[in-house]
Scaffold this active site. Structure first.
Site, PDB file in Angstrom:
ATOM      1  CB  SER A  24       5.494  -1.706  -1.876  1.00 38.61           C
ATOM      2  OG  SER A  24       5.578  -0.631  -1.485  1.00 38.61           O
TER       3      SER A  24
ATOM      4  CD  GLU B 114       8.701   4.227  -1.768  1.00 39.61           C
ATOM      5  OE1 GLU B 114       7.751   5.201  -2.313  1.00 39.61           O
ATOM      6  OE2 GLU B 114       9.155   4.252  -2.255  1.00 39.61           O
TER       7      GLU B 114
ATOM      8  CE1 TYR C 215       9.118  -0.440   3.201  1.00 42.66           C
ATOM      9  CE2 TYR C 215       8.585   0.376   0.661  1.00 42.66           C
ATOM     10  CZ  TYR C 215       8.044  -0.712   1.937  1.00 42.66           C
ATOM     11  OH  TYR C 215       6.812  -1.346   2.127  1.00 42.66           O
TER      12      TYR C 215
HETATM   13  P1  GDP Z   1       5.051   6.137   1.984  1.00 43.03           P
HETATM   14  O1  GDP Z   1       4.119   6.484   0.472  1.00 43.03           O
HETATM   15  O2  GDP Z   1       4.625   4.898   2.351  1.00 43.03           O
HETATM   16  O3  GDP Z   1       6.281   7.107   1.898  1.00 43.03           O
HETATM   17  O4  GDP Z   1       3.794   7.164   3.291  1.00 43.03           O
HETATM   18  P2  GDP Z   1       3.922   8.210   4.289  1.00 43.03           P
HETATM   19  O5  GDP Z   1       2.511   8.390   4.382  1.00 43.03           O
HETATM   20  O6  GDP Z   1       4.926   8.242   4.504  1.00 43.03           O
HETATM   21  O7  GDP Z   1       3.908   9.253   3.442  1.00 43.03           O
HETATM   22  C1  GDP Z   1       2.952   9.890   2.059  1.00 43.03           C
HETATM   23  C2  GDP Z   1       3.205  11.109   1.108  1.00 43.03           C
HETATM   24  O8  GDP Z   1       2.951  12.375   1.901  1.00 43.03           O
HETATM   25  C3  GDP Z   1       4.881  11.258   0.777  1.00 43.03           C
HETATM   26  O9  GDP Z   1       5.015  11.838  -0.702  1.00 43.03           O
HETATM   27  C4  GDP Z   1       5.261  12.107   2.040  1.00 43.03           C
HETATM   28  O10 GDP Z   1       6.169  12.648   1.140  1.00 43.03           O
HETATM   29  C5  GDP Z   1       4.389  12.999   2.038  1.00 43.03           C
HETATM   30  N1  GDP Z   1       3.976  13.702   3.264  1.00 43.03           N
HETATM   31  C6  GDP Z   1       3.597  15.274   3.270  1.00 43.03           C
HETATM   32  N2  GDP Z   1       3.801  15.673   5.151  1.00 43.03           N
HETATM   33  C7  GDP Z   1       4.262  14.927   5.051  1.00 43.03           C
HETATM   34  C8  GDP Z   1       4.922  14.139   7.095  1.00 43.03           C
HETATM   35  O11 GDP Z   1       4.041  15.079   7.422  1.00 43.03           O
HETATM   36  N3  GDP Z   1       4.958  12.653   6.819  1.00 43.03           N
HETATM   37  C9  GDP Z   1       4.990  11.514   6.274  1.00 43.03           C
HETATM   38  N4  GDP Z   1       5.397  10.973   6.812  1.00 43.03           N
HETATM   39  N5  GDP Z   1       4.688  11.651   4.989  1.00 43.03           N
HETATM   40  C10 GDP Z   1       4.518  13.152   4.239  1.00 43.03           C
END
Ligand code: GDP
Length: 328
Positions: A124, A126, A148
């Site tokens: 990933s 990440e 993670y």
């Molecule tokens: P990740 O990259 O695997 O953590 O995928 P996510 O879809 O959970 O998050 C992607 C980005 O969107 C991250 O930088 C989050 O901080 C941002 N983000 C902003 N608002 C939200 C929200 O309401 N939910 C989630 N899941 N992410 C958010």
């Protein structure tokens, strides 16, 4: 004779797209999942008769050995992992055990029972954490900033160890965020497209989000599983970054999704400080030049097409729920 593939974590987004791809290619598909049988085939109702489901636990070495003895796969794709990054702060040890050590248990079972298996590990972006260079490629230093990412990094290196020292055909795909109508709503992309569809239908009147400026390199999951398959068809195993190379913000998702449905997003979207992440990662953008050159891989949909295809799917879902025909 048809090839046999084992997919761990088959019930998720990538498991579903890969199952469809492999069945089209004439594979026999074996699946592993810890979810109850009625939810495992959530995305795969239409092909469930063609998939053999196994019960095994990646936390239990013996059960993994037995699984490989029974399924006798030619290829294994490992998606079994806790996939929602914030969850890893709630359960860091469990995340390490499954996302990290689970990979070692699979590789060890392959070494002991069927060392000619071709193995794909879902690594990933990440793992880069706060990256030292933009865009990142296969040689960029890893500095994960979450349990993670740290667990995935263990999985990544143990895969390379078994390849380099023990000669297994083992590959990692360093995948950037990849989305689709099958993405769960806890991820921001589906959260946005599902909310836009519900707001359009009058079923919801507000969408609370975290950081609208947060950026990612978002691609289409269906394109990304194709890259995984390509990795296991090469003369030599290797690691590859799979990414679009484009950076977009959460705000871009909101603007395109709401705009597509003729909605003014400013009326509905609220920023909620509770949804901000403790360590926000910025500038995760991948350079997939190696995959493009060696695998001949490239994304088939643009960012805007991705947002719109997810909105279309959510609009269709809402209409189905409301019992209306989908009139586009
Ligand atoms: P990740 O990259 O695997 O953590 O995928 P996510 O879809 O959970 O998050 C992607 C980005 O969107 C991250 O930088 C989050 O901080 C941002 N983000 C902003 N608002 C939200 C929200 O309401 N939910 C989630 N899941 N992410 C958010």
């Amino acid at each position: 004779m048809s090839k046999r593939a084992l997919i761990t974590g088959i019930s998720g987004q990538d498991g579903a797209y890969l199952t469809e791809l492999l069945l089209e290619k004439g594979y026999r598909v074996f699946g592993l999942d810890v979810r109850p049988p009625e939810t495992v085939f959530h995305h795969l109702e239409h092909v469930k008769d063609q998939v053999v489901l196994h019960r095994a636990d990646l936390l239990d070495q013996q059960s993994v050995v037995q699984l490989i003895e029974e399924a006798q796969p030619d290829e294994i794709y490992n998606f079994a992992a806790y996939s929602f990054v914030p969850f890893s702060w709630e359960e860091p040890v469990l995340t390490g055990d499954l996302n990290g050590l689970g990979v070692a248990r699979l590789l060890e079972a392959i070494r002991r029972t069927k060392p000619d298996v071709r193995f794909y590990q879902a690594s990933s972006s990440e793992m880069f954490g706060k990256p030292e260079q933009v865009p990142q490629d296969e040689l960029t230093a890893f500095r994960p900033g979450t349990p993670y990412g740290t667990a995935k990094l263990y999985g990544h290196w143990i895969t390379a160890n078994y390849r380099d020292k023990l000669g297994l055909y083992a590959c990692s795909g360093i995948l950037y965020n990849h989305e689709s109508p099958r993405r769960p709503e806890e991820f921001v992309t589906r959260k946005i497209t599902a909310a836009a569809a519900r707001i359009k239908a009058g079923l919801q009147n507000e969408l609370r989000l975290g950081d609208l400026h947060a950026k990612r390199d978002w691609g289409y999951a269906k394109d990304y599983v194709y890259a995984m398959w390509l990795m296991l068809q090469q003369p030599q195993p290797d690691d590859y970054v799979i990414a679009t190379g484009e950076e977009h913000s959460v705000g871009d998702w909101v603007e395109i999704a709401f705009g597509y449905l003729g909605l003014d997003w400013r009326r509905y979207v609220k920023q909620d400080p509770a949804l901000l992440r403790p360590v926000e990662l910025h500038r995760l953008v991948g350079n997939s030049a190696k995959a493009r050159a060696r695998l001949g891989w490239q994304p088939t949909v643009t960012f805007e097409e991705l947002v719109k295809l997810m909105v279309d799917a959510d609009v269709a879902r809402v209409q189905a729920q409301l019992g209306k025909p989908n009139v586009g």
